[in-house]
Design a protein around this motif. Structure first.
Motif, PDB file in Angstrom:
ATOM      1  N   ALA A  63      -3.112  40.221 -27.662  1.00 33.64           N
ATOM      2  CA  ALA A  63      -3.990  39.151 -27.174  1.00 33.64           C
ATOM      3  C   ALA A  63      -5.189  39.734 -26.423  1.00 33.64           C
ATOM      4  O   ALA A  63      -6.318  39.249 -26.564  1.00 33.64           O
ATOM      5  N   ARG A  64      -4.943  40.798 -25.627  1.00 33.89           N
ATOM      6  CA  ARG A  64      -6.052  41.433 -24.911  1.00 33.89           C
ATOM      7  C   ARG A  64      -7.039  42.075 -25.888  1.00 33.89           C
ATOM      8  O   ARG A  64      -8.255  42.040 -25.672  1.00 33.89           O
ATOM      9  N   ARG A  65      -6.523  42.644 -26.948  1.00 35.56           N
ATOM     10  CA  ARG A  65      -7.403  43.298 -27.921  1.00 35.56           C
ATOM     11  C   ARG A  65      -8.188  42.286 -28.756  1.00 35.56           C
ATOM     12  O   ARG A  65      -9.298  42.570 -29.197  1.00 35.56           O
ATOM     13  N   VAL A  66      -7.614  41.122 -28.966  1.00 36.36           N
ATOM     14  CA  VAL A  66      -8.361  40.064 -29.662  1.00 36.36           C
ATOM     15  C   VAL A  66      -9.588  39.676 -28.845  1.00 36.36           C
ATOM     16  O   VAL A  66     -10.676  39.456 -29.383  1.00 36.36           O
ATOM     17  N   GLU A  67      -9.423  39.597 -27.524  1.00 37.52           N
ATOM     18  CA  GLU A  67     -10.555  39.266 -26.652  1.00 37.52           C
ATOM     19  C   GLU A  67     -11.637  40.334 -26.719  1.00 37.52           C
ATOM     20  O   GLU A  67     -12.835  40.025 -26.627  1.00 37.52           O
ATOM     21  N   LYS A  68     -11.230  41.588 -26.907  1.00 28.81           N
ATOM     22  CA  LYS A  68     -12.191  42.695 -26.926  1.00 28.81           C
ATOM     23  C   LYS A  68     -12.835  42.869 -28.294  1.00 28.81           C
ATOM     24  O   LYS A  68     -14.065  43.021 -28.395  1.00 28.81           O
ATOM     25  N   PHE A  69     -12.034  42.850 -29.351  1.00 30.78           N
ATOM     26  CA  PHE A  69     -12.541  43.147 -30.691  1.00 30.78           C
ATOM     27  C   PHE A  69     -12.842  41.898 -31.519  1.00 30.78           C
ATOM     28  O   PHE A  69     -13.511  41.989 -32.551  1.00 30.78           O
ATOM     29  N   GLY A  70     -12.360  40.748 -31.070  1.00 33.62           N
ATOM     30  CA  GLY A  70     -12.549  39.534 -31.853  1.00 33.62           C
ATOM     31  C   GLY A  70     -11.517  39.421 -32.956  1.00 33.62           C
ATOM     32  O   GLY A  70     -10.706  40.324 -33.180  1.00 33.62           O
ATOM     33  N   TYR A  71     -11.558  38.298 -33.649  1.00 39.87           N
ATOM     34  CA  TYR A  71     -10.601  38.065 -34.728  1.00 39.87           C
ATOM     35  C   TYR A  71     -10.978  38.865 -35.974  1.00 39.87           C
ATOM     36  O   TYR A  71     -12.156  39.188 -36.202  1.00 39.87           O
ATOM     37  N   ASN A  72      -9.977  39.157 -36.769  1.00 37.67           N
ATOM     38  CA  ASN A  72     -10.163  39.925 -37.996  1.00 37.67           C
ATOM     39  C   ASN A  72     -10.657  39.006 -39.115  1.00 37.67           C
ATOM     40  O   ASN A  72      -9.939  38.693 -40.068  1.00 37.67           O
ATOM     41  N   LYS A  73     -11.886  38.556 -38.967  1.00 46.48           N
ATOM     42  CA  LYS A  73     -12.486  37.708 -39.990  1.00 46.48           C
ATOM     43  C   LYS A  73     -13.994  37.860 -39.922  1.00 46.48           C
ATOM     44  O   LYS A  73     -14.540  38.361 -38.936  1.00 46.48           O
ATOM     45  N   LEU A  74     -14.654  37.439 -40.973  1.00 52.62           N
ATOM     46  CA  LEU A  74     -16.095  37.553 -41.065  1.00 52.62           C
ATOM     47  C   LEU A  74     -16.720  36.196 -40.794  1.00 52.62           C
ATOM     48  O   LEU A  74     -16.373  35.208 -41.438  1.00 52.62           O
ATOM     49  N   GLU A  75     -17.588  36.157 -39.815  1.00 47.83           N
ATOM     50  CA  GLU A  75     -18.249  34.914 -39.468  1.00 47.83           C
ATOM     51  C   GLU A  75     -19.343  34.610 -40.497  1.00 47.83           C
ATOM     52  O   GLU A  75     -20.109  35.486 -40.880  1.00 47.83           O
ATOM     53  N   GLN A  76     -19.386  33.371 -40.940  1.00 47.42           N
ATOM     54  CA  GLN A  76     -20.407  32.951 -41.886  1.00 47.42           C
ATOM     55  C   GLN A  76     -21.304  31.911 -41.234  1.00 47.42           C
ATOM     56  O   GLN A  76     -20.823  30.939 -40.645  1.00 47.42           O
ATOM     57  N   LYS A  77     -22.591  32.163 -41.319  1.00 39.41           N
ATOM     58  CA  LYS A  77     -23.544  31.229 -40.727  1.00 39.41           C
ATOM     59  C   LYS A  77     -23.598  29.952 -41.557  1.00 39.41           C
ATOM     60  O   LYS A  77     -23.936  29.976 -42.738  1.00 39.41           O
ATOM     61  N   GLU A  78     -23.236  28.844 -40.920  1.00 40.31           N
ATOM     62  CA  GLU A  78     -23.270  27.553 -41.604  1.00 40.31           C
ATOM     63  C   GLU A  78     -24.666  26.957 -41.484  1.00 40.31           C
ATOM     64  O   GLU A  78     -25.218  26.846 -40.388  1.00 40.31           O
ATOM     65  N   THR A  79     -25.228  26.572 -42.605  1.00 46.33           N
ATOM     66  CA  THR A  79     -26.555  25.968 -42.609  1.00 46.33           C
ATOM     67  C   THR A  79     -26.486  24.592 -43.239  1.00 46.33           C
ATOM     68  O   THR A  79     -25.723  24.365 -44.189  1.00 46.33           O
ATOM     69  N   ASN A  80     -27.280  23.687 -42.693  1.00 51.67           N
ATOM     70  CA  ASN A  80     -27.358  22.339 -43.245  1.00 51.67           C
ATOM     71  C   ASN A  80     -28.120  22.395 -44.562  1.00 51.67           C
ATOM     72  O   ASN A  80     -29.283  22.813 -44.611  1.00 51.67           O
ATOM     73  N   ALA A  81     -27.455  21.984 -45.648  1.00 51.50           N
ATOM     74  CA  ALA A  81     -28.057  22.104 -46.978  1.00 51.50           C
ATOM     75  C   ALA A  81     -29.346  21.286 -47.091  1.00 51.50           C
ATOM     76  O   ALA A  81     -30.324  21.739 -47.702  1.00 51.50           O
ATOM     77  N   PHE A  82     -29.366  20.103 -46.486  1.00 49.36           N
ATOM     78  CA  PHE A  82     -30.551  19.255 -46.588  1.00 49.36           C
ATOM     79  C   PHE A  82     -31.739  19.877 -45.855  1.00 49.36           C
ATOM     80  O   PHE A  82     -32.858  19.927 -46.377  1.00 49.36           O
ATOM     81  N   LEU A  83     -31.475  20.383 -44.634  1.00 49.59           N
ATOM     82  CA  LEU A  83     -32.548  21.016 -43.873  1.00 49.59           C
ATOM     83  C   LEU A  83     -33.018  22.299 -44.556  1.00 49.59           C
ATOM     84  O   LEU A  83     -34.208  22.635 -44.528  1.00 49.59           O
ATOM     85  N   GLN A  84     -32.071  23.010 -45.181  1.00 45.80           N
ATOM     86  CA  GLN A  84     -32.441  24.220 -45.915  1.00 45.80           C
ATOM     87  C   GLN A  84     -33.356  23.878 -47.084  1.00 45.80           C
ATOM     88  O   GLN A  84     -34.322  24.593 -47.363  1.00 45.80           O
ATOM     89  N   PHE A  85     -33.069  22.763 -47.762  1.00 43.47           N
ATOM     90  CA  PHE A  85     -33.922  22.329 -48.876  1.00 43.47           C
ATOM     91  C   PHE A  85     -35.309  21.937 -48.371  1.00 43.47           C
ATOM     92  O   PHE A  85     -36.333  22.306 -48.965  1.00 43.47           O
ATOM     93  N   LEU A  86     -35.351  21.211 -47.249  1.00 46.53           N
ATOM     94  CA  LEU A  86     -36.644  20.792 -46.708  1.00 46.53           C
ATOM     95  C   LEU A  86     -37.488  21.987 -46.265  1.00 46.53           C
ATOM     96  O   LEU A  86     -38.723  21.925 -46.296  1.00 46.53           O
ATOM     97  N   SER A  87     -36.836  23.075 -45.861  1.00 44.42           N
ATOM     98  CA  SER A  87     -37.586  24.247 -45.407  1.00 44.42           C
ATOM     99  C   SER A  87     -38.446  24.834 -46.515  1.00 44.42           C
ATOM    100  O   SER A  87     -39.456  25.486 -46.244  1.00 44.42           O
ATOM    101  N   PHE A  88     -38.067  24.605 -47.760  1.00 47.50           N
ATOM    102  CA  PHE A  88     -38.861  25.127 -48.871  1.00 47.50           C
ATOM    103  C   PHE A  88     -40.083  24.249 -49.153  1.00 47.50           C
ATOM    104  O   PHE A  88     -40.870  24.568 -50.037  1.00 47.50           O
TER     105      PHE A  88
END
Length: 315
Positions: A63-88
């Protein structure tokens, strides 16, 4: 045929003097290969540096090492599809198209004639098509990262508090002892501490090797690879973004953030074209209305021709 088992003794004493341990070192220092190369260090030094043993970690220490190193997973940036479309639709090229659309529907009237609906519809369709192409390409890049993440192991067998447990791979930390067998996806980067029989692992997706690679005690294994033969135990040396797989996924995710030299050149050319179009519009307005006293509708139609003609040039 008798099963061959390789299991070197895990000593509590380091084989060579090393400075620091997983408690005193920062994450950056631990994964600085100039200081500690966990993939090539002596097995005993790895165990000492990670402050673990053949019985694994305790739940409190994990548990202490989880706080230091984080979880063993890859964070994915979530983007709003509609706003992403409007950006173009918010860039210099789109501004020219939007200006042309406004002129055709809002300003192109008078002399008893209706607004220029055909041009308006054509410009809007062209604007939508251009935005959809950009949006599709951007989403494809995001889907590539998502596909990489889906290939990670959801669960694993790990030794905690001296007992083997099945738990989520995301809860792994450096120093955990894991067990892998035929068909398992390796949940994190590690070093084999015991190989039961002949162990081979398919890591083609990571290293490009066409055939499964034979592994024995002391060898490194990579997160995301698949066990094709045998059983083994390993000590976890890297999790999350600090794995070979994690670094590759990060490179894929960040690929669209860097602007290449060609893109910079094309942007300069596009900006030059847009400035030129703007100058010509101003000059044409002065010539038509101030010098030659054109009728309002006739002048607007000429301006619309200039704007629409400038769209493919800017593209």
């Amino acid at each position: 045929m008798a099963e061959k088992t390789e299991q070197p003794e895990i000593s509590e004493k380091p084989q060579q003097q090393i400075s620091g341990n997983i408690t005193s070192l920062t994450v950056e220092e631990l994964y600085d290969k100039d200081k500690f190369d966990l993939s090539t260090m002596e097995q005993g030094d790895v165990i000492t540096l990670l402050q673990t043993s053949k019985d694994g970690l305790t739940s409190d220490e994990a548990a202490r090492r989880v706080e230091k190193f984080g979880y063993n997973k890859l964070e994915q940036k979530e983007t709003n599809a509609f706003l992403q479309f409007l950006s173009f639709m918010w860039n210099p090229l789109s501004w020219v198209m939007e200006a042309a659309a406004i002129v055709s529907i809002a300003l192109a009237n008078g002399d008893g004639k209706p607004p220029d609906y055909p041009d308006f519809v054509g410009i809007v369709l062209l604007l939508l098509a251009n935005s959809l192409i950009g949006f599709y390409e951007e989403r494809q890049a995001g889907n590539a990262v998502k596909a990489l993440m889906e290939s990670l192991a959801p669960e694993c067998k790990v030794k905690r508090d001296g007992e083997w447990k099945t738990m989520e791979a995301a809860e792994l930390v450096p120093g955990d002892i894991i067990s892998i067998k035929l068909g398992d996806v390796v949940p994190a980067d590690g070093r084999l501490i015991a190989a039961h029989g002949q162990v081979s692992i398919d890591q083609a997706a990571l290293t490009g090797e066409s055939l499964p690679v034979g592994k024995e005690a002391g060898d490194e294994i990579f997160s995301g690879s698949t066990v094709k033969q045998g059983e083994a135990e390993a000590v976890v040396i890297g999790t999350g973004l600090n794995t070979f797989f994690g670094r590759a996924a990060k490179l894929v995710g960040d690929a669209g953030d860097d602007v290449g030299h060609l893109q910079i050149v094309l942007t300069h050319i596009g900006n030059f074209c847009l400035v030129s179009i703007g100058i010509f519009v101003v000059v044409e307005i002065l010539v038509m209305y101030a010098a030659f006293r054109y009728a309002y509708r006739r002048g607007i139609e000429n301006l619309l021709v200039l704007l629409v003609g400038g769209i493919p040039i800017a593209m």
